[in-house]
Design an enzyme around this catalytic site. Structure first.
Site, PDB file in Angstrom:
ATOM      1  N   HIS A 472      47.646  56.898 -74.961  1.00 45.03           N
ATOM      2  CA  HIS A 472      48.696  56.524 -75.904  1.00 45.03           C
ATOM      3  C   HIS A 472      48.499  55.105 -76.449  1.00 45.03           C
ATOM      4  CE1 HIS A 472      51.393  59.471 -73.426  1.00 45.03           C
ATOM      5  NE2 HIS A 472      50.547  60.103 -74.207  1.00 45.03           N
ATOM      6  N   PRO A 473      47.318  54.750 -76.960  1.00 43.16           N
ATOM      7  CA  PRO A 473      47.141  53.389 -77.487  1.00 43.16           C
ATOM      8  C   PRO A 473      48.018  53.198 -78.721  1.00 43.16           C
ATOM      9  CG  PRO A 473      45.318  54.772 -78.188  1.00 43.16           C
ATOM     10  CD  PRO A 473      46.139  55.594 -77.218  1.00 43.16           C
TER      11      PRO A 473
END
Length: 554
Positions: A472-473
């Site tokens: 989930h950058p």
């Protein structure tokens, strides 16, 4: 294609790029081009479209860019693998298909920053609903007419019922709808799966309109820099698979490469921190130090148990069962391959002082890792778990002017006191749930981390050794109006330059509570209206659950 002029050049055909391709080309007067460095999401590619095939693309260079972080100092100097989709639909074509909006309080937090007033929950909710076609009875919190089909996890395996019963026994609530009035609690998850197939943004938004005469897609086209005339973006330079450099000109350029590639492209183009770019001899266009800063992510671990009963999905991993499972899916879109298996989970507060849930659970009736490896040939089950609001911050920085060299990714996992405290709380909460009497007939003992890991230091040592990114950058080109911001929240334009926009997970100011696919889709839907100059959808002031934290006396 040289000298052909488009109204909009979209760089990146991922989750946000496909939404914009659809919405911007809806007006036949707009000429829209999408450039994507990956390959098509071919209809015959079962590993993209089969929900249970998700472990195959991840880590496979045919589907995945396969990034790695720099050595993480608080994770035993490990380089943490970080997968990103190398295919139309982007990471939404290889992810776990879990649709979580985040907590309404996430958007209240966004709106509390200067200039972000129109990104509160009331203003975001209409755009979530615009995207959705949720297969469930209608209710005011969900859409029924959007392109993105959502199905609710069936949770038919008996391990799911044991999990829900254990949650109650541990003193945690159930909730009717994690994406509705109350996120806190446990429930079946919404999933972007349609009739046994992954329903990515490419399938939902791009393919239905791909024959529009004013919409063009070029695959295997890696953008190398944005072209400028002074401070005005005029086009994009890109390289095709055979190494040929081409140039396309557009009235507007929109970066949709995600939290890694959008800051990378901006930096390569001279938009970023002047101190860094001058060292690489990159001509400056705009000194914008926030480009690549503020990197946030979710770290997670698997807490795994052996099952005494032969009820888990582990037999589906056996080679001799795969032909029949494949047959069921290919011809009937049913069976073990028609689900992502992440059918349920939930959100809790790890301590009494937390204002709203800060720990997420995914329950899986398998004991398996993302790469498909299994700790045991026998039956098992697990929860994926991790804190949602780490205060650790990292960055994305290019290493050279070479657009084909991966940028340096630094996440700084476990680097703060809050992060470490919440990790200990998360593991203890997971064990509390997984060892309730409701699991008694199934609980064959903890496989990972195992009974030898008990103290706070032992837990943190195991997380440092075994933790993985939840993929989930986000937040590397955040919206806002302060000196660290990159994108104007009222127009999606990049500060300090003209005719250049960013729309993807990078523009989030703070990471949301849960998987980030749904927030990215919402951002893209709203951004389309902002970029086109449409009247935004009216805010919807529906109530949502607000927990009142206990006060600490003394």
């Amino acid at each position: 294609m040289k000298d052909i002029k488009y109204d909009y050049v979209i760089v990146g055909g991922g989750s946000a790029g496909c939404v914009l391709a659809n919405r911007l080309s809806a007006d036949p007067g707009n000429k829209v081009l999408v450039l994507d460095a990956g390959r098509p999401d071919y209809i015959w590619d079962i590993f993209i479209h089969m929900p249970a095939g998700l472990s195959v693309p991840l880590g496979n260079k045919f589907y995945d860019w396969c990034y790695e972080s720099e050595p993480e100092p608080f994770m035993k100097n490990r380089r943490i693998f970080h997968g990103r989709g190398k295919v139309l639909g982007g990471s939404g074509s290889i992810n776990g298909m879990i649709y979580i909006r985040g907590n309404p309080m996430d958007y209240e937090k966004w709106a509390s920053d200067d200039g972000m007033e129109t990104w509160d929950y009331a203003h975001c909710l209409p755009y979530f609903k615009k995207a959705e076609n949720r297969i469930a009875p209608p209710d005011p919190y969900h859409g029924k007419k959007g392109p993105l089909v959502l199905e609710i996890g069936p949770c038919g395996n008996p391990l799911f019922q044991a999990f829900f019963n254990s949650v109650r026994e541990a003193g945690y609530p159930m909730t009717e709808d994690i994406n509705g009035y109350c996120q806190e609690g446990f429930a079946p998850f919404d999933r972007n799966v349609r009739n046994g197939r992954r329903w990515s943004s490419a399938r939902a938004y791009y393919h239905p309109v791909k024959h529009r005469r004013n919409l063009k897609l070029v695959m295997r086209a890696q953008a190398t820099r944005i072209l400028f005339d002074g401070d005005r973006a005029t086009g994009v330079e890109y390289v095709r698979r055979k190494g040929k450099t081409e140039t396309v000109y557009g009235e507007n350029v929109i970066c949709c490469g995600g939290a890694i590639n959008t800051p990378q492209l901006l930096q390569l183009s001279g938009v970023g921190d002047a101190r860094d770019l001058e060292k690489l001899d990159i001509p400056m266009v705009n000194d914008l130090p926030g480009v690549g800063a503020n990197l946030q992510d979710h770290l997670e671990v698997y807490v795994q148990y052996a099952s005494k009963q032969p009820v888990s999905m582990n037999p589906a991993l056996k080679w001799y069962n795969k032909p029949y499972i494949g047959y069921q899916w290919l011809f009937h879109k049913k069976g073990a391959a028609a689900t992502n298996h992440f059918e349920a989970g939930g959100f809790i507060r790890g301590n009494a002082e937390a204002a709203y849930p800060n720990i997420q659970f995914h329950f899986l009736p398998l004991a398996i890792r993302y790469d498909g490896s299994s700790p045991s040939e026998e039956h098992g089950y697990q929860v994926h778990i991790g804190p949602m609001y780490s205060d650790a911050r990292g960055d994305v920085k290019i290493k050279s002017a070479d657009p084909f060299e991966y940028p340096a990714l630094r996440f700084n996992y476990l680097s703060t006191e809050q992060d470490r405290r919440e990790w200990v709380e998360a593991i203890r909460c997971a064990r509390k749930i997984m060892n309730q009497p409701a699991f008694g007939e199934f609980n064959g003992g903890e496989i990972s981390p195992g009974p030898d890991v008990q103290t706070d230091d032992e837990i943190l040592d195991w997380v440092a050794e075994d933790g993985e990114t939840a993929l989930h950058p986000s937040c590397t080109c955040k919206m806002g109006v302060d000196d660290s911001s990159v994108v104007d929240p009222k127009s999606m334009a990049v500060h300090g330059v003209r005719n250049l926009y960013a729309v993807d997970a990078s523009v989030m100011p703070y990471i949301t509570n849960g998987n980030i696919y749904a927030p990215v889709m919402m951002i893209a839907e709203k951004a389309a209206d902002l970029i086109l100059g449409n009247t935004p959808l009216a805010p919807q002031n529906l109530p949502f659950y607000r927990h009142v934290p206990k006060t600490v006396e003394g």
